[in-house]
Design an enzyme around this catalytic site. Structure first.
Site, PDB file in Angstrom:
ATOM      1  N   CYS A   1       4.681  -0.354  13.270  1.00 50.57           N
ATOM      2  CA  CYS A   1       3.766  -1.168  12.472  1.00 50.57           C
ATOM      3  C   CYS A   1       4.531  -1.877  11.369  1.00 50.57           C
ATOM      4  CB  CYS A   1       2.675  -0.285  11.870  1.00 50.57           C
ATOM      5  SG  CYS A   1       1.567  -1.160  10.749  1.00 50.57           S
TER       6      CYS A   1
ATOM      7  N   CYS B   1      -4.749  23.660   5.995  1.00 42.81           N
ATOM      8  CA  CYS B   1      -4.193  22.318   6.189  1.00 42.81           C
ATOM      9  C   CYS B   1      -3.186  21.968   5.089  1.00 42.81           C
ATOM     10  CB  CYS B   1      -5.310  21.280   6.224  1.00 42.81           C
ATOM     11  SG  CYS B   1      -6.344  21.230   4.744  1.00 42.81           S
TER      12      CYS B   1
ATOM     13  N   TYR C   1     -16.252  29.044   5.103  1.00 37.91           N
ATOM     14  CA  TYR C   1     -15.995  27.598   5.059  1.00 37.91           C
ATOM     15  C   TYR C   1     -16.117  27.049   6.489  1.00 37.91           C
ATOM     16  CZ  TYR C   1     -13.792  29.372   0.791  1.00 37.91           C
ATOM     17  OH  TYR C   1     -13.540  30.037  -0.380  1.00 37.91           O
TER      18      TYR C   1
ATOM     19  N   GLU D   1     -21.177  28.227   4.708  1.00 40.51           N
ATOM     20  CA  GLU D   1     -20.751  26.868   4.381  1.00 40.51           C
ATOM     21  C   GLU D   1     -21.596  26.355   3.216  1.00 40.51           C
ATOM     22  OE1 GLU D   1     -19.415  23.293   3.829  1.00 40.51           O
ATOM     23  OE2 GLU D   1     -18.392  24.584   5.285  1.00 40.51           O
TER      24      GLU D   1
ATOM     25  N   GLN E   1     -12.729  17.985  12.646  1.00 42.17           N
ATOM     26  CA  GLN E   1     -11.284  17.736  12.630  1.00 42.17           C
ATOM     27  C   GLN E   1     -10.983  16.328  13.150  1.00 42.17           C
ATOM     28  OE1 GLN E   1      -8.871  19.296  11.318  1.00 42.17           O
ATOM     29  NE2 GLN E   1      -9.369  21.469  11.178  1.00 42.17           N
TER      30      GLN E   1
ATOM     31  N   CYS F   1       1.854   0.467   3.430  1.00 37.78           N
ATOM     32  CA  CYS F   1       0.552   1.058   3.747  1.00 37.78           C
ATOM     33  C   CYS F   1       0.571   2.552   3.423  1.00 37.78           C
ATOM     34  CB  CYS F   1       0.258   0.846   5.231  1.00 37.78           C
ATOM     35  SG  CYS F   1      -1.206   1.714   5.815  1.00 37.78           S
TER      36      CYS F   1
ATOM     37  N   CYS G   1       0.735   6.002   6.808  1.00 42.73           N
ATOM     38  CA  CYS G   1       1.821   6.734   7.460  1.00 42.73           C
ATOM     39  C   CYS G   1       2.925   7.090   6.477  1.00 42.73           C
ATOM     40  CB  CYS G   1       2.419   5.912   8.603  1.00 42.73           C
ATOM     41  SG  CYS G   1       1.311   5.681   9.992  1.00 42.73           S
TER      42      CYS G   1
ATOM     43  N   CYS H   1      -3.169  -1.141  12.892  1.00 37.48           N
ATOM     44  CA  CYS H   1      -3.063   0.301  12.662  1.00 37.48           C
ATOM     45  C   CYS H   1      -2.938   1.055  13.980  1.00 37.48           C
ATOM     46  CB  CYS H   1      -4.275   0.810  11.880  1.00 37.48           C
ATOM     47  SG  CYS H   1      -4.178   2.587  11.515  1.00 37.48           S
TER      48      CYS H   1
END
Length: 381
Positions: A3, A338, A245, A266, A217, A9, A12, A91
């Site tokens: 790209c 994560c 969660y 949750e 996800q 940007c 990435c 993109c």
């Protein structure tokens, strides 16, 4: 270079061979464990994403400009910029359907003379275009997010989107009004312009109905690998599982196959409604869901957990909630994270309170970015 916007940007972080990228992320995660003096237990390596490109099932494109006096643009926010965006038409984190829809919306509003919302002057109406697509179903949900005062009619745009030649199928088009001056997407009102206010996707043979703002996800293909790992680590064998969660109950329903009972907690009521609806649609009767903060809701459950599964926000588990989890004293904990730095911080607390890390596996859900998922199995000493 795939790209031409790379480096400017904000989408990435890497533009190198994917194998090198994965090695960098794996090395960074392992280094955090080493620096914290934590044992990874049986380290099972880093699983690559099935594809490093066109993998995202959700994209929040921003309206702005591409530079001074450039005119309206729709794309991904540039680094260190409030208003400049890199054009979505190039993109490669999303597939061609995302790019087609974004190009149509950008041209439509440019022809209508609409302006993007200026965070300093609070003028203009265009804020975001959210596109979500079921990776395994091809169903697409489009959400146009504006400030009040949009002049251009949205029904013609929705009708044009329905006529687009897409690889997937358009499930619905929504209009969300966001009155907040912050850049966050706050849905003050949502109306359906066309079709449904939801779409569907599948994970490991289960069907999920996903609403406009439900968490799911962002990489469906890699999420299957992540959840398979979490399920294997949990090894329920007829036990009672607390899924904390739990979001829309994806992990809850996957581990329910081998558990006697699963209780998901949750804090987002809409996500709990979706979890209940999805479990019923999938014919799963041994899952129950509680709407509330983990810190308080865990006290509402009289059963003692054999396994606790944690999949908290990026910031990790708040200390008081982690203390409640430790006090419940489950024999096994599966921690899905994560953000490795948050994981390591919480593991230091857990290991100081009588738990040992037995196994760790990394799964890459976010190619071309610096992020990587971790799954850890802990057992009480």
């Amino acid at each position: 270079m795939i790209c031409g916007h790379f480096g400017r940007c904000g989408g990435c972080t890497y533009d190198i061979p994917y194998g090198e990228e994965l090695n960098i992320k794996e090395g960074g995660a392992r280094r955090l464990f080493e620096e914290a003096g934590l044992d990874m237990g049986d380290y099972l390596g880093a699983t690559p994403a099935p594809s490093p490109l066109e993998y995202r099932n959700k994209m929040e494109f921003a309206f702005g400009d591409s530079g001074k006096d450039s005119g309206l643009c729709l794309g991904v926010r540039k680094r260190r910029s409030f208003y400049e965006v890199a054009d979505a038409r190039t993109c490669m984190l999303v597939d061609a359907d995302f790019r087609r829809i974004a190009a149509l919306a950008a041209d439509y509003f440019a022809d209508a003379g609409e302006k993007f919302f200026h965070r300093r002057t609070h003028t203009g109406a265009l804020r975001h275009l959210i596109v979500r697509k079921g990776f395994f179903t091809g169903e697409i949900l489009v959400n146009v997010v504006t400030a009040p005062g949009l002049a251009a009619p949205l029904q013609p745009l929705a009708d044009e989107m329905a006529r687009l030649e897409l690889d997937g199928s358009l499930a619905g088009v929504l209009h969300t009004v966001n009155t907040s001056v912050a850049d966050a997407i706050v849905p003050d009102s949502v109306r359906t312009l066309r079709g449904d206010a939801f779409f569907h996707d599948r994970l490991l043979g289960l069907n999920f109905k996903i609403s406009a703002f439900s968490f799911f996800q962002t990489n469906s293909a890699a999420a299957e690998l992540l959840y398979e790992t979490a399920s294997q680590f949990a090894d329920c064998r007829g036990g009672v599982v607390f899924d904390l969660y739990c979001g829309t109950g994806t992990i809850s329903q996957i581990v329910a196959r081998n558990a006697s009972r699963v209780i998901g907690i949750e804090s987002v009521p809409e996500a709990v409604d979706s979890a209940r609806e999805n479990a019923a649609a999938n014919g799963i009767s041994n899952c129950g869901f509680i709407s509330g903060d983990v810190l308080k809701a865990i006290d509402e459950v009289s059963e003692r957990p054999d396994i606790i599964i944690l999949d908290p926000p990026r910031s990790g588990v708040v200390p008081k909630a982690l203390a409640k989890i430790i006090a419940a004293r489950p024999p096994r904990i599966v921690y899905v994270s994560c953000k490795p730095s948050s994981l390591v911080r919480d593991l230091q607390t857990l290991t100081s309170q009588g738990y040992s890390v037995k196994a760790t596996k990394l799964v890459d859900l976010f190619p071309r970015t610096a992020h990587i998922e971790s799954v850890c199995l802990l057992e009480a000493n």
